[in-house]
Design a protein around this motif. Structure first.
Motif, PDB file in Angstrom:
ATOM      1  N   GLU A   1       0.821  -1.213   0.000  1.00 16.74           N
ATOM      2  CA  GLU A   1       0.000   0.000   0.000  1.00 16.74           C
ATOM      3  C   GLU A   1       0.854   1.262   0.000  1.00 16.74           C
ATOM      4  O   GLU A   1       0.555   2.224  -0.713  1.00 16.74           O
ATOM      5  CB  GLU A   1      -0.914  -0.019   1.235  1.00 16.74           C
ATOM      6  N   VAL A   2       1.945   1.262   0.786  1.00 15.51           N
ATOM      7  CA  VAL A   2       2.781   2.467   0.901  1.00 15.51           C
ATOM      8  C   VAL A   2       4.012   2.385   0.001  1.00 15.51           C
ATOM      9  O   VAL A   2       4.847   3.294   0.007  1.00 15.51           O
ATOM     10  CB  VAL A   2       3.208   2.687   2.361  1.00 15.51           C
ATOM     11  N   ASN A   3       4.147   1.272  -0.753  1.00 16.67           N
ATOM     12  CA  ASN A   3       5.244   1.082  -1.693  1.00 16.67           C
ATOM     13  C   ASN A   3       6.619   1.170  -1.008  1.00 16.67           C
ATOM     14  O   ASN A   3       7.501   1.941  -1.391  1.00 16.67           O
ATOM     15  CB  ASN A   3       5.171   2.101  -2.835  1.00 16.67           C
ATOM     16  N   LYS A   4       6.782   0.334   0.012  1.00 15.82           N
ATOM     17  CA  LYS A   4       8.056   0.246   0.720  1.00 15.82           C
ATOM     18  C   LYS A   4       8.453  -1.219   0.851  1.00 15.82           C
ATOM     19  O   LYS A   4       7.608  -2.109   0.855  1.00 15.82           O
ATOM     20  CB  LYS A   4       7.953   0.860   2.130  1.00 15.82           C
ATOM     21  N   PRO A   5       9.759  -1.502   0.958  1.00 11.97           N
ATOM     22  CA  PRO A   5      10.186  -2.890   1.163  1.00 11.97           C
ATOM     23  C   PRO A   5       9.927  -3.331   2.601  1.00 11.97           C
ATOM     24  O   PRO A   5       9.776  -2.509   3.511  1.00 11.97           O
ATOM     25  CB  PRO A   5      11.687  -2.849   0.859  1.00 11.97           C
ATOM     26  N   LEU A   6       9.879  -4.628   2.792  1.00 16.49           N
ATOM     27  CA  LEU A   6       9.699  -5.209   4.124  1.00 16.49           C
ATOM     28  C   LEU A   6      11.055  -5.485   4.765  1.00 16.49           C
ATOM     29  O   LEU A   6      11.976  -6.000   4.109  1.00 16.49           O
ATOM     30  CB  LEU A   6       8.954  -6.546   4.022  1.00 16.49           C
ATOM     31  N   LEU A   7      11.201  -5.166   6.047  1.00 16.80           N
ATOM     32  CA  LEU A   7      12.371  -5.580   6.821  1.00 16.80           C
ATOM     33  C   LEU A   7      11.892  -6.583   7.863  1.00 16.80           C
ATOM     34  O   LEU A   7      11.232  -6.218   8.843  1.00 16.80           O
ATOM     35  CB  LEU A   7      13.035  -4.383   7.508  1.00 16.80           C
ATOM     36  N   LEU A   8      12.172  -7.872   7.617  1.00 14.13           N
ATOM     37  CA  LEU A   8      11.786  -8.911   8.563  1.00 14.13           C
ATOM     38  C   LEU A   8      12.828  -9.011   9.665  1.00 14.13           C
ATOM     39  O   LEU A   8      14.034  -9.129   9.393  1.00 14.13           O
ATOM     40  CB  LEU A   8      11.656 -10.264   7.860  1.00 14.13           C
TER      41      LEU A   8
ATOM     42  N   PHE B   1      13.549 -19.561   4.868  1.00 17.11           N
ATOM     43  CA  PHE B   1      14.917 -19.040   4.795  1.00 17.11           C
ATOM     44  C   PHE B   1      15.973 -20.005   5.328  1.00 17.11           C
ATOM     45  O   PHE B   1      17.151 -19.643   5.408  1.00 17.11           O
ATOM     46  CB  PHE B   1      14.998 -17.714   5.563  1.00 17.11           C
ATOM     47  N   GLN B   2      15.542 -21.231   5.691  1.00 17.68           N
ATOM     48  CA  GLN B   2      16.465 -22.261   6.144  1.00 17.68           C
ATOM     49  C   GLN B   2      17.380 -21.780   7.273  1.00 17.68           C
ATOM     50  O   GLN B   2      18.574 -22.096   7.335  1.00 17.68           O
ATOM     51  CB  GLN B   2      17.329 -22.791   4.978  1.00 17.68           C
ATOM     52  N   ARG B   3      16.825 -21.013   8.176  1.00 20.56           N
ATOM     53  CA  ARG B   3      17.556 -20.540   9.353  1.00 20.56           C
ATOM     54  C   ARG B   3      16.667 -20.726  10.575  1.00 20.56           C
ATOM     55  O   ARG B   3      15.448 -20.610  10.489  1.00 20.56           O
ATOM     56  CB  ARG B   3      17.911 -19.047   9.215  1.00 20.56           C
ATOM     57  N   ASN B   4      17.298 -20.986  11.728  1.00 19.13           N
ATOM     58  CA  ASN B   4      16.512 -21.079  12.961  1.00 19.13           C
ATOM     59  C   ASN B   4      17.163 -20.318  14.113  1.00 19.13           C
ATOM     60  O   ASN B   4      16.885 -20.577  15.275  1.00 19.13           O
ATOM     61  CB  ASN B   4      16.291 -22.542  13.364  1.00 19.13           C
ATOM     62  N   SER B   5      18.050 -19.365  13.771  1.00 20.50           N
ATOM     63  CA  SER B   5      18.733 -18.591  14.804  1.00 20.50           C
ATOM     64  C   SER B   5      18.298 -17.130  14.742  1.00 20.50           C
ATOM     65  O   SER B   5      17.872 -16.638  13.696  1.00 20.50           O
ATOM     66  CB  SER B   5      20.250 -18.698  14.635  1.00 20.50           C
ATOM     67  N   GLN B   6      18.420 -16.467  15.873  1.00 16.59           N
ATOM     68  CA  GLN B   6      18.066 -15.056  15.955  1.00 16.59           C
ATOM     69  C   GLN B   6      19.235 -14.286  16.586  1.00 16.59           C
ATOM     70  O   GLN B   6      19.967 -14.862  17.398  1.00 16.59           O
ATOM     71  CB  GLN B   6      16.787 -14.849  16.797  1.00 16.59           C
ATOM     72  N   PRO B   7      19.421 -13.021  16.231  1.00 14.64           N
ATOM     73  CA  PRO B   7      18.616 -12.246  15.284  1.00 14.64           C
ATOM     74  C   PRO B   7      18.897 -12.644  13.837  1.00 14.64           C
ATOM     75  O   PRO B   7      19.995 -13.089  13.497  1.00 14.64           O
ATOM     76  CB  PRO B   7      19.064 -10.808  15.546  1.00 14.64           C
ATOM     77  N   HIS B   8      17.880 -12.476  13.015  1.00 19.40           N
ATOM     78  CA  HIS B   8      17.984 -12.787  11.594  1.00 19.40           C
ATOM     79  C   HIS B   8      17.181 -11.730  10.841  1.00 19.40           C
ATOM     80  O   HIS B   8      15.992 -11.549  11.108  1.00 19.40           O
ATOM     81  CB  HIS B   8      17.432 -14.192  11.333  1.00 19.40           C
ATOM     82  N   TYR B   9      17.857 -11.010   9.943  1.00 21.92           N
ATOM     83  CA  TYR B   9      17.225  -9.882   9.243  1.00 21.92           C
ATOM     84  C   TYR B   9      17.156 -10.177   7.747  1.00 21.92           C
ATOM     85  O   TYR B   9      18.144 -10.598   7.135  1.00 21.92           O
ATOM     86  CB  TYR B   9      18.023  -8.592   9.473  1.00 21.92           C
ATOM     87  N   VAL B  10      15.953  -9.941   7.173  1.00 22.92           N
ATOM     88  CA  VAL B  10      15.715 -10.206   5.754  1.00 22.92           C
ATOM     89  C   VAL B  10      14.989  -9.004   5.156  1.00 22.92           C
ATOM     90  O   VAL B  10      14.022  -8.499   5.747  1.00 22.92           O
ATOM     91  CB  VAL B  10      14.854 -11.474   5.547  1.00 22.92           C
ATOM     92  N   ILE B  11      15.458  -8.540   3.993  1.00 26.27           N
ATOM     93  CA  ILE B  11      14.775  -7.468   3.256  1.00 26.27           C
ATOM     94  C   ILE B  11      14.036  -8.098   2.079  1.00 26.27           C
ATOM     95  O   ILE B  11      14.649  -8.746   1.225  1.00 26.27           O
ATOM     96  CB  ILE B  11      15.772  -6.404   2.758  1.00 26.27           C
ATOM     97  N   LEU B  12      12.709  -7.936   2.061  1.00 27.10           N
ATOM     98  CA  LEU B  12      11.876  -8.534   1.025  1.00 27.10           C
ATOM     99  C   LEU B  12      11.224  -7.473   0.155  1.00 27.10           C
ATOM    100  O   LEU B  12      10.862  -6.387   0.632  1.00 27.10           O
ATOM    101  CB  LEU B  12      10.755  -9.381   1.658  1.00 27.10           C
ATOM    102  N   GLY B  13      11.067  -7.823  -1.155  1.00 29.91           N
ATOM    103  CA  GLY B  13      10.271  -7.006  -2.051  1.00 29.91           C
ATOM    104  C   GLY B  13       8.816  -7.442  -1.998  1.00 29.91           C
ATOM    105  O   GLY B  13       8.447  -8.341  -1.241  1.00 29.91           O
TER     106      GLY B  13
END
Length: 673
Positions: A546-553, A627-639
């Motif tokens: 809606e706001v045309n921004k990427p996601l930071l997981l 994302f085949q990861r199970n540790s934190q912190p874990h940061y992902v940028i999605l379109g």
């Protein structure tokens, strides 16, 4: 074609191994059942922990990470579980992120759950272990491992029935666990844990400084020239005088080390560790420090019964080495009004470390106390260089009283946070410390006088310099009321999020108007560092489009220490904070959130085979499957196509690298538009 096929096959194999390598399992469990009597059993859960990882203890205070627990599923009227025990002794360290003492295990751990079976119809003992593991860079979400023991008709465990599996795996899937023979002794490495060593050295040097402070009190300092002169004059030779003074010093050390040993032996390390994080104990100790402080201020003196002092004094009259030992014992009793508060403070601080720390603490304290007697006995001429006793000794007591009073509020704040009273929040704590150290500064400058102070015709240079340092420290703390970090006292006041105004006095939260951040949408909340955030992926994705921004997981956890470190060290940077708040849609997914999913939304993971029952399970499974990861912190940028725009990131406190990563994510997002 065969060559190309082989290349493709090896590429797929390598990529599969790489993905699988991201799924970490640093803790392996083995279960066994030990029968103590006809109705009493012990369920033993042995954990083997990979190098560099640690498993949290079962004794974790409220507000900390997930503690290890052993739960019996079929407990009830005929099956009763007792209190969980753990072996060996857990390592204890103060964690700045949680602002509390945390205990954990490295290499291996054993958890023992006593069980009483009173019903003859009980044929199975089953349950699970819940635990959480971290290393220096990442934490794993809470996990469960099941166990089950079948009892035969006589109530005895059948052979080869212990098994363990991943938590809530689909029916038909099992993981074999090697059983341990009764009486098997675990193979110890004998390597002392570095964190325990550092903790013991810290206690030693703090206690040594405490002993030096006690040495400068009016109860002890005048005894140095008197005692050394007695030994040198009464002894037939200089060598015998030196020997007697040395034995006197050694006796002081022995007396205080015995005190530390008795405290450890009577209470035990586990009890001391539990007490150190208990709110009632912290409340009691705070009250004790306040009483000590008032005593140091001159309102009254804390003295031991006269009968004790008289008995020790009679022993000193015997002469010889026994008499010298009782002379040292008499010093310990007579000087208690000055040394008692310091010793009490050090004992409790050492108890929070556990193990041999109380003994080591008393060794450091007594060494500082005894050293001058040996040195001045060896070099009697040095006695002439000692400053004369006078009012300055009482000033040392008063300064110690102010410090005791300040430390008392640290223990009060722990109690306040555990109970969630929000009475002693960060701003109130800092304001109290400003008042205490401000009063100390005025005292050192001669503007405040207490009952036992001597008249002061002029202000000594040393006292003026110390007063200026205290005033500078007081002024330094003042901006903390407006949200400044005041790192010099980090760990003493409550954390930033335990405050009346988490964003600083008079400051507005992001998204509340008047700032650079847009108002919060209906499904957003104020996340870490006051950054607007979602806690639901689907809603965040819809809003991002809606706001045309990427996601930071942000795959995180409430019990993830390194997640808090990233938020405090990196996200607090103005550039990083502004970029996340204004250019991204932040989505914080807590993998340890225990709220149950509605029954119709619960499912069995197609990847792990585990039953997904909670919201935390859902986000953990989402992280593993996507994302085949199970540790934190874990940061992902999605379109908006839900594909990563740049390489994913984990724990790394390099602010510039994180800023560059955010910028590269924005550039990649704009290139796709």
């Amino acid at each position: 074609m065969k060559k190309i096929s082989l290349i493709i096959w090896f590429s797929l194999l390598f990529s599969g191994l790489t993905l699988n390598a991201q799924i970490l399992e640093p803790v392996k469990w083995a279960f066994s059942l030990n029968q103590l009597s006809e109705t009493e059993y012990e369920i033993i859960a042995d954990a083997t922990i990979d190098e560099g990882w640690h498993l949290y203890s079962s004794n974790i205070p409220e507000g900390g990470p997930i503690a290890t627990s052993v739960t019996l599923v079929n407990s009830g009227e005929n099956v009763n579980a007792g209190n969980l025990r753990e072996e060996p002794e857990a390592d204890v360290q103060f964690d700045q992120a949680f602002d509390m003492e945390l205990s954990w295990f490295s290499n291996e751990a054993r958890f023992i759950l006593p069980v009483t079976v009173t019903g003859s119809d009980v044929s199975v003992l089953e349950g699970y272990v819940e635990f959480m593991a971290c290393d220096d860079e990442q934490c794993l979400p809470p996990d469960r491992v099941d166990f089950s023991f079948v009892l035969d008709e006589t109530g005895e465990p059948a052979e080869n029935v212990s098994e363990a599996s991943g938590a809530d795996k689909e029916e038909g899937t099992e993981a074999d666990v090697a059983s341990k023979d009764e009486g098997e002794v675990a193979n110890k490495t004998g390597k002392e844990d570095q964190s325990e060593t550092r903790g013991n050295w810290t206690i030693f040097w703090l206690s040594f400084l405490g002993g030096f402070a006690a040495l400068l009190t009016p109860c002890v300092f005048p005894m140095i020239p008197m005692t050394v002169s007695f030994f040198t004059k009464q002894s037939k030779t200089k060598a015998s005088g030196f020997r007697n003074a040395i034995f006197y010093g050694v006796s002081i050390i022995v007396i205080y080390v015995i005190l530390g040993t008795v405290v450890t032996a009577v209470f035990g390390a586990d009890v001391l560790n539990a007490l150190s994080t208990n709110p009632w104990f912290n409340l009691f100790f705070a009250a004790l420090l306040i009483v000590f402080a008032i005593s140091f201020f001159g309102a009254f003196e804390i003295v031991l019964p006269n009968a004790w002092v008289s008995a020790a004094d009679k022993g000193a009259d015997k002469g010889g080495l026994i008499g010298i030992f009782f002379m040292a014992f008499t010093l310990a009793l007579v000087s208690f009004s000055c040394t008692g508060p310091i010793v009490g403070t050090l004992i409790v601080q050492a108890a929070s470390v556990g193990g041999m720390a109380p003994v080591i603490g008393m060794l450091g304290f007594s060494l500082a106390l005894a050293l001058p007697f040996a040195l001045f006995a060896a070099f009697p001429g040095w006695l002439n260089s000692l400053p004369k006793s006078g009012g300055w000794l009482n000033s040392v007591k008063v300064v110690l009283g102010f410090l005791e009073l300040a430390f008392a509020f640290k223990f009060l704040s722990i109690t306040d946070m555990v109970w969630g009273l929000h009475v002693l929040e960060r701003e109130v704590f800092i304001a109290i410390w400003i008042a205490i150290f401000g009063a100390l500064g005025f005292y050192l400058m001669g503007k405040i006088r207490l009952p036992h102070d001597s008249p002061m015709d002029h202000l000594p240079v040393s006292r003026m310099m110390l007063g200026l340092v205290v005033f500078a420290f007081t002024i330094y703390m003042i901006p903390g009321l407006w949200g400044a970090p005041v790192n010099l006292i980090s760990g003493f006041p409550p954390p930033n999020n335990y405050a009346e105004s988490p964003y600083g006095v008079g400051n507005k939260a992001p998204g509340s108007g008047g700032g650079a951040t847009a108002p919060l949408s209906e499904d957003m909340h104020l996340g870490p560092q006051g950054i607007p955030a979602f806690d639901d992926y689907e809603k965040a994705l819809a809003y991002a489009k809606e706001v045309n921004k990427p996601l930071l997981l942000d795959f995180t956890g409430k019990g993830c220490t390194n997640c808090r470190k990233m938020e405090d060290a990196v996200w607090s940077d103005p550039a990083v904070k502004e970029m996340i708040a204004n250019d991204y849609v932040l989505t914080s997914l807590y993998v340890d959130f225990r709220e149950k999913l509605p029954e119709e939304e619960q499912y069995v993971s197609s990847v792990t085979g585990k039953k997904i029952r909670t919201i935390g399970n859902k986000w953990s499974d989402f992280q593993i499957s996507r994302f085949q990861r199970n540790s934190q912190p874990h940061y992902v940028i999605l379109g908006h196509d839900e594909q990563p725009l740049v390489e994913e990131r984990g724990y790394d406190t390099d602010i510039k690298a994180y800023t560059d990563w955010l910028k590269s994510g924005l550039d990649a997002f704009r290139d796709r538009e």
